[in-house]
Design an enzyme around this catalytic site. Structure first.
Site, PDB file in Angstrom:
ATOM      1  N   GLU A 160       0.820  -1.204   0.000  1.00  0.00           N
ATOM      2  CA  GLU A 160       0.000   0.000   0.000  1.00  0.00           C
ATOM      3  C   GLU A 160       0.856   1.257   0.000  1.00  0.00           C
ATOM      4  O   GLU A 160       1.992   1.251   0.457  1.00  0.00           O
ATOM      5  CB  GLU A 160      -0.952  -0.003   1.190  1.00  0.00           C
TER       6      GLU A 160
ATOM      7  N   CYS B   7       3.745   8.396   0.345  1.00  0.00           N
ATOM      8  CA  CYS B   7       4.359   7.523   1.349  1.00  0.00           C
ATOM      9  C   CYS B   7       4.389   6.119   0.749  1.00  0.00           C
ATOM     10  O   CYS B   7       3.341   5.581   0.383  1.00  0.00           O
ATOM     11  CB  CYS B   7       3.497   7.554   2.612  1.00  0.00           C
TER      12      CYS B   7
ATOM     13  N   CYS C 279       6.799  -7.001   7.296  1.00  0.00           N
ATOM     14  CA  CYS C 279       7.947  -6.457   8.016  1.00  0.00           C
ATOM     15  C   CYS C 279       8.320  -7.436   9.116  1.00  0.00           C
ATOM     16  O   CYS C 279       7.454  -8.138   9.638  1.00  0.00           O
ATOM     17  CB  CYS C 279       7.564  -5.108   8.638  1.00  0.00           C
TER      18      CYS C 279
ATOM     19  N   CYS D 209       7.199  -4.264  15.754  1.00  0.00           N
ATOM     20  CA  CYS D 209       6.720  -3.192  16.647  1.00  0.00           C
ATOM     21  C   CYS D 209       5.274  -3.514  17.054  1.00  0.00           C
ATOM     22  O   CYS D 209       4.446  -3.867  16.224  1.00  0.00           O
ATOM     23  CB  CYS D 209       6.799  -1.835  15.951  1.00  0.00           C
TER      24      CYS D 209
ATOM     25  N   CYS E 235       2.045  -1.840  15.386  1.00  0.00           N
ATOM     26  CA  CYS E 235       2.057  -1.675  13.930  1.00  0.00           C
ATOM     27  C   CYS E 235       1.407  -2.865  13.228  1.00  0.00           C
ATOM     28  O   CYS E 235       1.717  -4.017  13.522  1.00  0.00           O
ATOM     29  CB  CYS E 235       3.494  -1.498  13.457  1.00  0.00           C
TER      30      CYS E 235
ATOM     31  N   CYS F 223       0.055   2.394   8.681  1.00  0.00           N
ATOM     32  CA  CYS F 223       0.837   1.353   8.002  1.00  0.00           C
ATOM     33  C   CYS F 223       0.197  -0.016   8.033  1.00  0.00           C
ATOM     34  O   CYS F 223      -0.117  -0.531   9.097  1.00  0.00           O
ATOM     35  CB  CYS F 223       2.165   1.170   8.689  1.00  0.00           C
TER      36      CYS F 223
HETATM   37  N1  SAH Z   1       9.994   0.632   9.677  1.00  0.00           N
HETATM   38  C1  SAH Z   1      10.102   2.047   9.596  1.00  0.00           C
HETATM   39  C2  SAH Z   1       9.121   2.713   8.661  1.00  0.00           C
HETATM   40  C3  SAH Z   1       7.706   2.238   8.633  1.00  0.00           C
HETATM   41  S1  SAH Z   1       6.624   2.694   9.918  1.00  0.00           S
HETATM   42  C4  SAH Z   1      10.040   2.663  10.977  1.00  0.00           C
HETATM   43  O1  SAH Z   1       9.860   1.940  11.945  1.00  0.00           O
HETATM   44  O2  SAH Z   1      10.223   3.860  11.112  1.00  0.00           O
HETATM   45  C5  SAH Z   1       6.404   4.435   9.802  1.00  0.00           C
HETATM   46  C6  SAH Z   1       6.089   5.075  11.137  1.00  0.00           C
HETATM   47  O3  SAH Z   1       4.745   4.801  11.552  1.00  0.00           O
HETATM   48  C7  SAH Z   1       6.985   4.595  12.256  1.00  0.00           C
HETATM   49  O4  SAH Z   1       7.338   5.670  13.075  1.00  0.00           O
HETATM   50  C8  SAH Z   1       6.073   3.633  12.978  1.00  0.00           C
HETATM   51  O5  SAH Z   1       6.529   3.399  14.284  1.00  0.00           O
HETATM   52  C9  SAH Z   1       4.744   4.353  12.888  1.00  0.00           C
HETATM   53  N2  SAH Z   1       3.559   3.534  13.120  1.00  0.00           N
HETATM   54  C10 SAH Z   1       3.326   2.250  12.791  1.00  0.00           C
HETATM   55  N3  SAH Z   1       2.115   1.847  13.182  1.00  0.00           N
HETATM   56  C11 SAH Z   1       1.535   2.912  13.771  1.00  0.00           C
HETATM   57  C12 SAH Z   1       0.289   3.139  14.387  1.00  0.00           C
HETATM   58  N4  SAH Z   1      -0.617   2.174  14.490  1.00  0.00           N
HETATM   59  N5  SAH Z   1       0.053   4.370  14.884  1.00  0.00           N
HETATM   60  C13 SAH Z   1       0.971   5.368  14.794  1.00  0.00           C
HETATM   61  N6  SAH Z   1       2.166   5.219  14.221  1.00  0.00           N
HETATM   62  C14 SAH Z   1       2.457   4.001  13.722  1.00  0.00           C
END
Ligand code: SAH
Length: 359
Positions: free
Chosen positions: A93, A106, A113, A117, A120, A334
């Site tokens: 996406e 974006c 991934c 996290c 996420c 994401c």
């Molecule tokens: N892997 C990379 C880039 C992808 S995530 C990274 O970790 O930075 C892009 C951003 O969105 C990151 O800061 C991630 O922590 C955040 N993110 C992911 N899921 C989220 C959510 N449910 N709410 C808010 N931010 C989120």
């Protein structure tokens, strides 16, 4: 032998390839222009390339192109979320946002991934595979064609960890910022990482003018480990040293991303600890109220908590902004759209606009 991916080649590499096919160097320039300027979706579209050469190219090279599965447009701010099918049927996406300063896309850097996290959605099924440079470009090319508008800013903040796909990421940046292609300014490219220290150091040595965003989300190792498994590998001390190094090498200010989760990392004490951690670093903090993901029970911080957090940072002289939530009504976070599609494809198909389907 597997065919080479022609859209991931630099112009110099393409010249060497066309020479090996017995073609003149200007043919490489024409091919490159079709792929990266005119955003052609197949060899067939390349009208000034002789048919015999197009056939030779088809035999020798793989030409990536995405199929648009759905487009959802936010009725709040016009943000568009695209779900694309890759040539092998996997899905990624991308999000298109219109700002005063230009249009921003974006993109995803991997299918899924493996960073894990907790908040996420991209990581729930683990990593499927890396995207090639061409597949990262294709997301921008498809959106440029669909909107008919120039993309001036690119953020690598979709699904995936870009520094876990380092070689393809660098190739992507080279092609995206090349004057013979879309020529997006390096300063308008942001790469977001969860903090893989050795790769951040390598990236610093490239001395690119891109912005590096670090997903911090907590100001103590203990809290960060609860949210991000990568924090078990690298401490905040190592990360902060690495951020200073990045600034020394590139002169570029680091962006810290901090997703605010109610009662987890959004208290006054959290803001104070964060301010102390990053004091003295040339940086900017992006505060993002966490986007609730249905598989997780994290709750977004309330407006007051967000404002108080931002105000405390400001008082300590730290540059911070609260990220405007774009596309909240269209699974903006994401990995949410891809997941929903995988979960229940019929539900989303009903919601989407037929005219958005390109077969
Ligand atoms: N892997 C990379 C880039 C992808 S995530 C990274 O970790 O930075 C892009 C951003 O969105 C990151 O800061 C991630 O922590 C955040 N993110 C992911 N899921 C989220 C959510 N449910 N709410 C808010 N931010 C989120």
């Amino acid at each position: 032998m597997e065919k080479k991916d022609i859209k991931s080649l630099t112009l110099a590499e393409l010249k060497a390839e066309t020479a090996s096919l017995g073609e003149k160097p200007f043919r490489a320039v024409q091919l490159y222009e079709w792929m990266h300027r005119k955003l052609s979706r197949s060899f067939a579209e390349m009208t000034n390339i002789p048919l015999a050469m197009k056939e030779k190219c088809g035999e020798n090279y793989h030409y990536t192109a995405l199929r648009t599965v759905t487009v959802q447009e936010s009725s709040i701010d016009g943000t568009k979320k695209y779900l694309f099918a890759l040539p092998d049927g996997n899905m990624v996406e991308s999000v298109w946002m219109r700002y005063k300063h230009g249009n921003s896309v974006c993109i995803s850097s991997q299918v899924g991934c493996r960073m894990g996290c907790r908040f996420c959605a991209s990581t729930l099924d683990g990593l499927v595979r890396n995207l090639t440079a061409s597949e990262m470009l294709d997301q921008i090319y498809a959106i440029t064609l669909e909107t008919g508008e120039r993309v001036s800013h690119v953020v690598v903040m979709g699904s995936g960890e870009p520094l876990d796909n380092y070689e393809n990421l660098l190739r992507f940046i080279t092609l995206l910022t090349d004057e013979n292609g879309l020529h997006v300014s390096q300063r308008n490219v942001t790469v977001s990482t969860c903090g893989i220290v050795p790769m951040m150091r390598e990236l610093a040595q490239e001395k690119l003018q891109i912005t590096l965003a670090l997903s911090l989300h907590a100001a103590t190792d203990e809290k960060r480990r609860e949210l991000m498994p990568i924090a078990n590998r690298y401490t905040l001390e190592e990360l902060m040293d690495c951020c200073s190094y990045y600034f020394e090498q590139t002169g570029r200010r680091i962006t810290f991303e901090y997703s605010l989760v109610r009662n987890v990392n959004d208290t006054r004490k959290d803001a104070e600890t964060l301010a102390a951690l990053i004091r003295g670093l040339n940086c900017h903090v992006n505060l993002i109220p966490v986007n609730p993901v249905k598989e997780r029970d994290y709750v977004q911080s309330g407006r007051q908590a967000v404002e108080a957090f931002a105000a405390l940072l400001a008082k300590k002289g730290i540059n911070a902004t609260v990220r405007r939530e774009m596309g909240r009504d269209i699974d903006g976070a994401c990995g949410q759209l891809r997941r929903r599609f995988l979960d229940n494809s019929s539900a989303i198909l009903c919601k989407m606009d037929e005219s958005c389907l390109h077969e």
